[in-house]
Write a protein that holds these residues in place. Structure first.
Motif, PDB file in Angstrom:
ATOM      1  N   ARG A  54      -0.660   2.946  -5.073  1.00 20.27           N
ATOM      2  CA  ARG A  54      -0.241   1.638  -5.755  1.00 20.27           C
ATOM      3  C   ARG A  54      -0.748   0.726  -4.401  1.00 20.27           C
ATOM      4  O   ARG A  54      -1.428   1.187  -3.131  1.00 20.27           O
ATOM      5  N   GLY A  55      -0.836  -0.467  -5.011  1.00 23.65           N
ATOM      6  CA  GLY A  55      -1.660  -1.067  -3.625  1.00 23.65           C
ATOM      7  C   GLY A  55      -2.906  -1.767  -3.581  1.00 23.65           C
ATOM      8  O   GLY A  55      -3.363  -1.531  -4.498  1.00 23.65           O
ATOM      9  N   SER A  56      -3.103  -2.500  -2.880  1.00 23.78           N
ATOM     10  CA  SER A  56      -4.426  -3.353  -2.812  1.00 23.78           C
ATOM     11  C   SER A  56      -5.141  -3.339  -1.050  1.00 23.78           C
ATOM     12  O   SER A  56      -4.093  -3.795  -0.076  1.00 23.78           O
TER      13      SER A  56
ATOM     14  N   GLY B 243       4.299   1.001   0.742  1.00 23.67           N
ATOM     15  CA  GLY B 243       4.820  -0.155   0.547  1.00 23.67           C
ATOM     16  C   GLY B 243       4.354  -0.984   2.065  1.00 23.67           C
ATOM     17  O   GLY B 243       5.032  -1.589   1.689  1.00 23.67           O
ATOM     18  N   VAL B 244       3.084  -0.822   2.314  1.00 23.39           N
ATOM     19  CA  VAL B 244       2.705  -1.065   3.750  1.00 23.39           C
ATOM     20  C   VAL B 244       2.466  -2.682   3.460  1.00 23.39           C
ATOM     21  O   VAL B 244       1.305  -3.082   2.426  1.00 23.39           O
TER      22      VAL B 244
ATOM     23  N   ARG C 238       8.658   1.982  10.581  1.00 28.00           N
ATOM     24  CA  ARG C 238       8.740   3.599  10.122  1.00 28.00           C
ATOM     25  C   ARG C 238       8.976   4.157   9.384  1.00 28.00           C
ATOM     26  O   ARG C 238       9.274   3.503   8.366  1.00 28.00           O
ATOM     27  N   SER C 239       8.850   5.331   9.002  1.00 26.20           N
ATOM     28  CA  SER C 239       8.928   6.327   7.895  1.00 26.20           C
ATOM     29  C   SER C 239       8.250   5.833   6.954  1.00 26.20           C
ATOM     30  O   SER C 239       8.941   5.025   5.592  1.00 26.20           O
ATOM     31  N   GLY C 240       6.514   5.361   6.718  1.00 29.42           N
ATOM     32  CA  GLY C 240       6.228   4.437   5.969  1.00 29.42           C
ATOM     33  C   GLY C 240       6.512   3.263   5.608  1.00 29.42           C
ATOM     34  O   GLY C 240       6.210   2.993   4.915  1.00 29.42           O
ATOM     35  N   GLU C 241       7.512   2.748   6.514  1.00 28.87           N
ATOM     36  CA  GLU C 241       7.340   1.258   5.536  1.00 28.87           C
ATOM     37  C   GLU C 241       7.763  -0.168   7.343  1.00 28.87           C
ATOM     38  O   GLU C 241       7.775   0.437   8.428  1.00 28.87           O
TER      39      GLU C 241
ATOM     40  N   LEU D 112       1.159  -1.447   0.002  1.00 24.29           N
ATOM     41  CA  LEU D 112       0.169   0.382  -0.458  1.00 24.29           C
ATOM     42  C   LEU D 112       0.960   1.085  -0.132  1.00 24.29           C
ATOM     43  O   LEU D 112       1.654   1.352   0.784  1.00 24.29           O
ATOM     44  N   ARG D 113       0.576   2.239  -0.926  1.00 23.49           N
ATOM     45  CA  ARG D 113       1.481   3.153  -1.022  1.00 23.49           C
ATOM     46  C   ARG D 113       1.082   4.243  -1.128  1.00 23.49           C
ATOM     47  O   ARG D 113      -0.847   4.567  -1.967  1.00 23.49           O
TER      48      ARG D 113
END
Lengths: 313, 599
Positions: B386-388, B346-347, B549-552, B330-331
């Motif tokens: 992006r992502g699902s 991009g989680v 951390r920082s989005g990841e 997920l972005r």
């Protein structure tokens, strides 16, 4: 709620008394001129002083004001020094004309600004630009010019409406409606500018708040979030603007009714001020102040009803 | 004509833009340049009118009566008394300018002083200033100016002085609100502590920081004064020998059938002056508030970048054993000053049925944005690039808001961090909850009401009826959080997303709320995604942890694993911070529990 309303009412009464007192105090510097005007140009200073004494205008200002106030509370506004007509009925007959354009205009302006403001806030993009453009017209063009353009286009050129004159509602309701249409339109254009901006601004603020997001996570439909929750919370500041707007529309109407030659409050106030007819001037002031206070009170009560915090404070 | 200048809500923003950049901003704004040039040309022409006007504005010439445009010596013709229209216009501009200067400076002098005093000093001073302001605002506008005609003797300059007093409350309110804001700033405290006198603080620091909106307000005050003066002159209030747009419009208007153009000239001039003042004021406001970001279109649901939405899985393929929540790559990005700024990078995350997963990280790590993306309630400007996100196997990214809304509150529910601001202040607790319940359960009002009362009792509120009838400001923070929990569990959701559900509460209440969540989780068998920065809370309730951390996501694992052997340096850092210096106390003796879990 009742204590809240009573407290607002009391404040309003005190403010009204103060406003009339200050006006009286300021006018008292002109009492002498008034008697001179009354007696005409070829009169001795002695005669002026004698008449001043007879009418009681040489007494201390506070005493005179007290007497006026006591009579006013009983509903007696005295008689005009120049026409000797009772002040109360003549003030009322003129204020009715003015308010018959101010109140419809206020009502329409409120409705239009709520619709435009909510639309602009919840849609943004083109809708927002349209609403801001419309509201800018009212800011940029003075009401006097709006009124004149309306007369020239719709009355003089297109002859769709009468250019001037007032028809009593009781005589001819349709004629009355036609005679107030253009003045009301001019007032609405001038009046909705600030209100639309205010409602748009507070709606945008409300829609960005946490509780709106939480309502969305609960699956509450957007329609209910915007029209029920956000609008109700945005109403509080909008009501304050609305009560200020009343004074503004009242002021505009004084000029606009002159464009349309309506026998309204403005020209009546002006003629009494020109001759320095103190009882009439005081009647004019009192009735205007009462209107302002009543509208503010209604706005306060509506605010107390809509905003639970205002009630308890 | 405008008597009350209603402060625009945007006026309240205090100015932070340095002066040079304001000028540069103005020079780049065509509206500012055009209106400024117009005002300069018109006002200089007005000031120079004694030198450049071809005639005395009151000199009547019988030959020039209703003379047409272009008559020799009378470029714009003559009026009904044979006076030169051009000369009268020039002198009228002068009258307008003087009116604007008197009206605006009186309003500024009074409003600015009152605002500084009323905003800065004690509440007693503030209340008295406020009272005088409401007194002035009770005067019925233009009617006051008319009835005080005996006092002013028809001299418009005195009238403008009174108008200035009537306009002062508007300026006062703007200044007062700004001062109240500035007063809270630390540098004012610092100035006071360092022994500066009030007067010096006011004149140096406070005045400086409120200057922007005051300058903007001046333009509007001038416009209001010009409009009021011409309106009064139109009515006939004031001396007849002072040329004014109002007088000219009035005589031209009465003469409209004989000479239809006469009223046009003063109308154009008046419109240009007031319009330019207002528009220039708007440009000034934009210049002072700096470049304003474009307001995004409010989108309900997820705004997805083109081509980013994954293909929808056919319903038939939804397996019964799919996790309740599966997030992949997920972005999420926000538009910044330099293009898109990615906050979620991009989680990937899964939550199985009945599982409690902690999403842990410091503030700004993107954990809340991840939660909002799952719920479909990201801020309107946010973009899912992006992502699902699959909820019980169903893809949410790319789903229309109406379909998302059907899931929200039923399949997935949310508990916010700050309970107070998440309840609508204008409705009672009962009516808000009833609305939610009616929505997710589709029941009658009466049934919904009973359900709500039961729910309030279930979340351990002692007197459900009283809370039901209360407004949000009448209950405590802990109580409000219980109310929000009651709302969230009303539909017995499969997944509950709790965003820092205890952070804003007192320490003692924190433990109770966590216990309540744990009980409800067991009773309903629902999965919980718990967003928190607090490892103590995680240790208390979570089965698994994802460290962000920082989005990841930097580490995932069972709570036991992560506590016993943190793999990532950042996780170790976070854990050390808690064990060494417990500044964010977790409920029920966190250190003990941590040790216990780690064993």
């Amino acid at each position: 709620m009742i204590t809240y309303a009573l407290r607002r009412l009391l404040t309003g009464v005190v403010l009204a008394v103060l406003v009339t007192f200050i006006t009286f105090l300021l006018l008292s510097t002109s009492f002498h001129d008034m008697i001179s005007t009354l007696l005409g140009p070829d009169v001795t200073p002695d005669a002026v002083a004698r008449r001043e004494h007879e009418l009681g205008y040489d007494r201390p200002v506070l005493v005179q004001y007290g007497e006026w106030l006591v009579h006013a509370v009983r509903g007696d506004l005295g008689t005009s020094l120049f026409t000797t007509l009772p002040v109360g009925p003549s003030v009322l007959s003129h204020i009715v004309v003015t308010m018959s354009i101010v109140f419809p205009a206020l009502l329409i302006a409120v409705i239009v600004s709520v619709v435009l403001g909510v639309w602009a806030a919840s849609r943004s993009g083109a809708a927002d630009r349209v609403a801001q453009g419309i509201s800018l017209v009212g800011h940029v063009v003075p009401a006097l010019l709006t009124a004149i353009v309306l007369v020239v286009v719709f009355a003089v050129e297109l002859k769709m409406f009468p250019a001037t004159g007032y028809v009593q509602f009781a005589d001819n309701p349709y004629g009355w409606l036609r005679s107030i249409t253009l003045p009301v339109v001019a007032l609405v254009i001038a009046g909705m500018a600030s209100m639309t901006a205010q409602i748009r601004g507070s709606m945008i603020e409300e829609l960005g708040k946490d509780y709106v997001r939480t309502l969305r996570t609960a699956g509450v439909p957007t329609r209910s979030i915007v029209l029920k929750h956000a609008l109700r919370n945005a109403a509080s500041p909008a009501l304050t603007v609305m009560s200020l707007e009343f004074i503004q529309l009242f002021s505009y109407s004084v000029i606009i009714e002159n464009v349309f030659a309506l026998p309204g409050f403005g020209s009546f106030a002006f003629s009494s001020a020109q001759t320095i007819d103190v009882p009439v001037i005081m009647g004019v002031t009192l009735v205007s102040v009462i209107l302002v206070v009543v509208v503010n009170l209604l706005a306060d009560i509506a605010n107390g009803y809509l905003n639970p915090k205002a009630r308890t404070h | 004509m405008s008597i009350t200048v209603i402060p625009d809500p945007a006026d309240q923003t205090s100015s932070t833009v340095p002066r040079r950049s304001v000028l540069r901003h103005l020079l780049k704004d065509p509206q500012a340049i055009v209106t400024a040039i117009l005002l300069i040309v018109l006002f200089s022409a007005g000031l120079l009118s004694p030198l450049i006007a071809p005639h005395n504005p009151n000199a009547a010439n019988l030959d020039a009566i209703n003379a047409g445009v272009g008559t020799p010596g009378y470029p714009l013709g003559g009026d009904e008394s044979g006076r030169d229209i051009l000369s009268r216009l020039l002198y009228s501009i002068e009258t307008s300018l003087i009116s604007a200067l008197i009206g605006a400076s009186v309003a500024l002098a009074i409003g600015l002083t009152a605002g500084l005093v009323g905003g800065y000093f004690s509440s007693t001073v503030r209340n008295s200033v406020e009272w005088v302001s409401s007194l002035i605002m009770t005067f019925p506008g233009l009617i006051t100016l008319i009835v005080l005609l005996p006092l002013t003797g028809g001299d418009y300059r005195w009238t403008m002085l009174i108008l200035g007093v009537l306009l002062a409350p508007g300026t006062y309110r703007i200044v007062r609100n700004l001062v109240l804001g500035v007063k809270k700033e630390l540098y004012i405290d610092a100035a006071r502590v360092s022994g500066l006198r009030d007067f010096r603080i006011l004149s140096r620091h406070v005045l400086f920081s409120v200057r922007g909106p005051v300058i903007v307000n001046t333009a509007f005050l001038m416009g209001a004064a010009v409009a009021a003066q011409s309106g009064l002159a139109f009515l006939g209030v004031g001396a007849k020998d002072v040329p004014s747009f109002g007088l000219m419009i009035s005589s031209g208007f009465n003469n409209i059938y004989a000479a239809p153009l006469q009223f046009v000239w003063p109308c154009i001039c008046l419109g240009l002056i007031t319009g330019s003042l207002v528009l220039f004021g708007n440009s000034l406001r934009d210049a002072f508030s700096g470049p304003r970001p474009k307001r995004p279109k409010p989108v309900h649901g997820l705004r997805v970048a083109d081509g980013a939405a994954p293909e929808q899985t056919p319903t038939s393929s939804i397996s019964a054993h799919a996790p309740v929540l599966a997030v992949e790559d997920l972005r999420v990005s926000f538009p910044g000053t330099k293009g898109l700024r990615e906050v979620v990078k991009g989680v990937g995350l899964t939550v199985a049925e009945g599982e409690v997963v902690g999403l842990v990280g410091e503030s700004g790590s993107g954990k809340t944005q991840t939660a909002f993306a799952i719920l479909g309630v990201l801020a309107p400007e946010a973009l899912v690039t992006r992502g699902s996100v699959r909820l019980e196997g169903r893809e949410l990214v790319g789903l229309a808001d109406s379909k998302l809304a059907a899931l929200r509150g039923r399949v997935v529910s949310y508990i916010p961090q700050e309970p107070m601001s998440n309840l609508d202040p204008s409705f009672t607790v009962g009516s808000q909850l009833t609305e939610r319940v009616r929505h997710c359960l589709r029941v009658s009002r009466r049934e919904a009401r009973q359900t709500v009362l039961d729910l309030l009792a279930r979340v351990e509120i002692a007197d459900p009826q009283r809370v039901f009838d209360s407004y949000p400001h009448q209950i405590s923070g802990g109580m409000a959080q219980r109310v929000l929990i009651a709302g969230a569990i009303a539909s017995r959701p499969r997944l509950l997303i709790a965003d820092e559900p205890t952070t804003a509460l007192d320490v003692t209440v924190q433990a109770e709320i966590l216990d309540l969540l744990r009980d409800l989780q067991k009773e309903y068998g629902m999965a919980i995604l718990l967003v928190t920065h607090n490892f103590g809370v995680v240790a208390d309730i979570c089965d698994r942890i994802a460290v962000m951390r920082s989005g990841e996501i930097v580490e995932t694992g069972t709570t036991r694993e992560v506590f016993r052997a943190p793999a990532h340096a950042y996780t170790r850092q976070l854990l050390d911070a808690i064990l060494e210096d417990d500044d964010s106390p977790a409920p029920s003796a966190p250190a003990d529990r941590l040790v216990e879990v780690a064993r």
